[in-house]
Design a protein around this motif. Structure first.
Motif, PDB file in Angstrom:
ATOM      1  N   VAL A   1     -20.978   3.674  -5.870  1.00  0.00           N
ATOM      2  CA  VAL A   1     -21.406   2.284  -5.739  1.00  0.00           C
ATOM      3  C   VAL A   1     -22.269   2.213  -4.493  1.00  0.00           C
ATOM      4  CG1 VAL A   1     -20.662  -0.096  -5.415  1.00  0.00           C
ATOM      5  CG2 VAL A   1     -19.289   1.446  -6.832  1.00  0.00           C
ATOM      6  N   SER A   2     -23.519   1.748  -4.645  1.00  0.00           N
ATOM      7  CA  SER A   2     -24.406   1.711  -3.481  1.00  0.00           C
ATOM      8  C   SER A   2     -24.536   0.319  -2.859  1.00  0.00           C
ATOM      9  CB  SER A   2     -25.790   2.250  -3.832  1.00  0.00           C
ATOM     10  OG  SER A   2     -26.376   1.478  -4.848  1.00  0.00           O
ATOM     11  N   ILE A   3     -24.254  -0.733  -3.633  1.00  0.00           N
ATOM     12  CA  ILE A   3     -24.367  -2.084  -3.069  1.00  0.00           C
ATOM     13  C   ILE A   3     -23.029  -2.804  -3.215  1.00  0.00           C
ATOM     14  CG2 ILE A   3     -25.562  -4.303  -3.153  1.00  0.00           C
ATOM     15  CD1 ILE A   3     -27.989  -2.812  -4.312  1.00  0.00           C
ATOM     16  N   PHE A   4     -22.377  -3.027  -2.069  1.00  0.00           N
ATOM     17  CA  PHE A   4     -21.116  -3.768  -2.048  1.00  0.00           C
ATOM     18  C   PHE A   4     -20.983  -4.451  -0.701  1.00  0.00           C
ATOM     19  CE2 PHE A   4     -20.213   0.577  -0.776  1.00  0.00           C
ATOM     20  CZ  PHE A   4     -19.376   0.462   0.322  1.00  0.00           C
ATOM     21  N   ASN A   5     -20.130  -5.459  -0.656  1.00  0.00           N
ATOM     22  CA  ASN A   5     -19.892  -6.180   0.588  1.00  0.00           C
ATOM     23  C   ASN A   5     -18.405  -6.498   0.706  1.00  0.00           C
ATOM     24  OD1 ASN A   5     -20.764  -7.357   3.034  1.00  0.00           O
ATOM     25  ND2 ASN A   5     -20.583  -9.376   2.115  1.00  0.00           N
TER      26      ASN A   5
END
Length: 177
Positions: free
Chosen positions: A44-48
């Motif tokens: 997963v490259s985009i998470f917050n």
């Protein structure tokens, strides 16, 4: 005198609560599973991650993963993943927990996981690697059955290749507070 006491009490309360901020460069989330051909893993490259840490609790935790950022390195598999997760209608996977408890080197609790438009309560049990100097490092994994979320495990080659219905989400997270 009462006003000064109230102000001091509020200041003390606020001093022990800190907003946590994701150190993305030093954090990873991966999703692993099986198929009739081989095991697989996607990053997963985009998470917050957002929330608040106080002494032995994390409150208001929200983890958001952009579905289109799940990448296996194989475009056909990625496309099948996005389709199975109904990315066009539900572009994010979200986990929210009102409160997680920190006890020794463990963080635990439960929260609501929403995928493909369906929400279920899941337990979270992670390991605290370090909690010092305003840095919290947590690692762990959770097994998730896709069918619990109405997700049909992806297939390829006219159904001759099938993924298993269970995946494991692994996380190694560094948070600043």
């Amino acid at each position: 005198m009462k006003i000064a006491s109230i102000i001091f009490a509020l200041a003390s309360l606020l001093a022990v609560q800190s907003t946590i901020k994701l150190d993305k460069a030093n954090s990873t989330i991966t999703i692993a599973g099986t198929s009739t051909v081989h095991d697989w893993e996607s990053e997963v490259s985009i998470f917050n991650i957002e929330g608040t840490k106080s002494d032995n609790n994390i409150t208001g935790l929200k983890v958001s993963i952009q579905v289109k950022s799940i990448n296996s390195g194989k475009s056909l598999m990625d496309d099948k993943t996005y389709e199975a997760l109904k990315e066009d209608k539900y572009p994010n996977i979200v986990f929210e927990a009102q409160q997680l408890s920190i006890t020794g080197n463990k963080v635990s609790g439960s929260g609501q996981l929403t995928m493909a438009g369906k929400t279920k309560t899941v337990a979270l049990n992670g390991k605290i690697i370090s909690d010092a100097n305003g840095i919290l490092k947590v690692e762990g994994s959770n097994k998730i059955n896709m069918k619990d979320y109405g997700i049909k495990p992806p297939t390829a080659m006219f159904g001759s290749i099938e993924t298993g219905e269970e995946v494991t989400v692994k996380y190694n997270i560094k948070l600043n507070y």
